[in-house]
Design a protein around this motif. Structure first.
Motif, PDB file in Angstrom:
ATOM      1  N   ILE A   2      10.465   3.214  -3.551  1.00  0.00           N
ATOM      2  CA  ILE A   2      10.395   2.547  -4.854  1.00  0.00           C
ATOM      3  C   ILE A   2      10.475   1.034  -4.596  1.00  0.00           C
ATOM      4  O   ILE A   2      11.409   0.552  -3.975  1.00  0.00           O
ATOM      5  N   TYR A   3       9.474   0.319  -5.061  1.00  0.00           N
ATOM      6  CA  TYR A   3       9.444  -1.137  -4.929  1.00  0.00           C
ATOM      7  C   TYR A   3      10.087  -1.751  -6.162  1.00  0.00           C
ATOM      8  O   TYR A   3      10.066  -1.156  -7.231  1.00  0.00           O
ATOM      9  N   ASN A   4      10.642  -2.945  -5.995  1.00  0.00           N
ATOM     10  CA  ASN A   4      11.279  -3.574  -7.149  1.00  0.00           C
ATOM     11  C   ASN A   4      11.164  -5.087  -7.106  1.00  0.00           C
ATOM     12  O   ASN A   4      10.845  -5.670  -6.074  1.00  0.00           O
ATOM     13  N   ARG A   5      11.414  -5.678  -8.255  1.00  0.00           N
ATOM     14  CA  ARG A   5      11.410  -7.136  -8.407  1.00  0.00           C
ATOM     15  C   ARG A   5      12.811  -7.660  -8.722  1.00  0.00           C
ATOM     16  O   ARG A   5      12.962  -8.710  -9.326  1.00  0.00           O
ATOM     17  N   GLU A  58       8.990  -0.418 -15.806  1.00  0.00           N
ATOM     18  CA  GLU A  58       7.759  -0.593 -15.030  1.00  0.00           C
ATOM     19  C   GLU A  58       7.576  -2.029 -14.545  1.00  0.00           C
ATOM     20  O   GLU A  58       6.911  -2.269 -13.547  1.00  0.00           O
ATOM     21  N   THR A  59       8.153  -2.989 -15.242  1.00  0.00           N
ATOM     22  CA  THR A  59       8.088  -4.381 -14.804  1.00  0.00           C
ATOM     23  C   THR A  59       9.007  -4.618 -13.612  1.00  0.00           C
ATOM     24  O   THR A  59       8.687  -5.403 -12.723  1.00  0.00           O
ATOM     25  N   PHE A  61      10.320  -2.021 -11.533  1.00  0.00           N
ATOM     26  CA  PHE A  61      10.177  -1.016 -10.471  1.00  0.00           C
ATOM     27  C   PHE A  61       8.771  -0.441 -10.447  1.00  0.00           C
ATOM     28  O   PHE A  61       8.122  -0.321 -11.477  1.00  0.00           O
ATOM     29  N   SER A  62       8.335  -0.060  -9.238  1.00  0.00           N
ATOM     30  CA  SER A  62       7.004   0.528  -9.092  1.00  0.00           C
ATOM     31  C   SER A  62       6.980   1.448  -7.879  1.00  0.00           C
ATOM     32  O   SER A  62       7.737   1.253  -6.923  1.00  0.00           O
ATOM     33  N   ARG A  63       6.084   2.419  -7.906  1.00  0.00           N
ATOM     34  CA  ARG A  63       5.892   3.289  -6.745  1.00  0.00           C
ATOM     35  C   ARG A  63       4.911   2.677  -5.754  1.00  0.00           C
ATOM     36  O   ARG A  63       4.773   3.163  -4.638  1.00  0.00           O
ATOM     37  N   THR A  64       4.224   1.616  -6.164  1.00  0.00           N
ATOM     38  CA  THR A  64       3.306   0.894  -5.274  1.00  0.00           C
ATOM     39  C   THR A  64       3.782  -0.554  -5.170  1.00  0.00           C
ATOM     40  O   THR A  64       4.429  -1.063  -6.084  1.00  0.00           O
ATOM     41  N   PHE A  66       4.162  -4.458  -5.447  1.00  0.00           N
ATOM     42  CA  PHE A  66       3.750  -5.421  -6.464  1.00  0.00           C
ATOM     43  C   PHE A  66       2.804  -6.431  -5.842  1.00  0.00           C
ATOM     44  O   PHE A  66       2.925  -6.759  -4.659  1.00  0.00           O
ATOM     45  N   GLU A  72      -1.470 -12.311  -8.852  1.00  0.00           N
ATOM     46  CA  GLU A  72      -1.411 -12.080 -10.296  1.00  0.00           C
ATOM     47  C   GLU A  72      -2.038 -13.227 -11.069  1.00  0.00           C
ATOM     48  O   GLU A  72      -2.754 -13.011 -12.047  1.00  0.00           O
TER      49      GLU A  72
END
Length: 80
Positions: A2-5, A58-59, A61-64, A66, A72
């Protein structure tokens, strides 16, 4: 994975890991583990973090991975 910001969101607001951890009720090391990708948050923790930063899950955390901010911005300009 899990990717995150979380680090971006935290530093944008000038928060230390400890200040964020105290605000959401976790150990400050948990924030470090999250930011490095060494730990995937529980659903409850993901929602707490998203709520704290006033963003969608969704902003934050992501499964792919960022896109970078530069990517962007390029995509946003190309869409105009």
């Amino acid at each position: 994975m899990i990717y995150n910001r979380i680090k971006t969101l935290r530093t944008d607001r000038g928060l230390s890991r400890k200040a964020l951890a105290d605000a959401i009720g976790v150990n400050f090391q948990t924030i470090g583990y999250l930011e490095r990708g060494d730990y995937n948050p529980s659903l409850e923790l993901a929602f707490k973090l998203a709520d704290y930063f006033d963003v969608t899950v969704e902003t934050a955390f992501s499964r792919t991975p960022f896109q970078s901010l530069a990517e962007e911005l390029r995509a946003s300009r190309a869409a105009e």
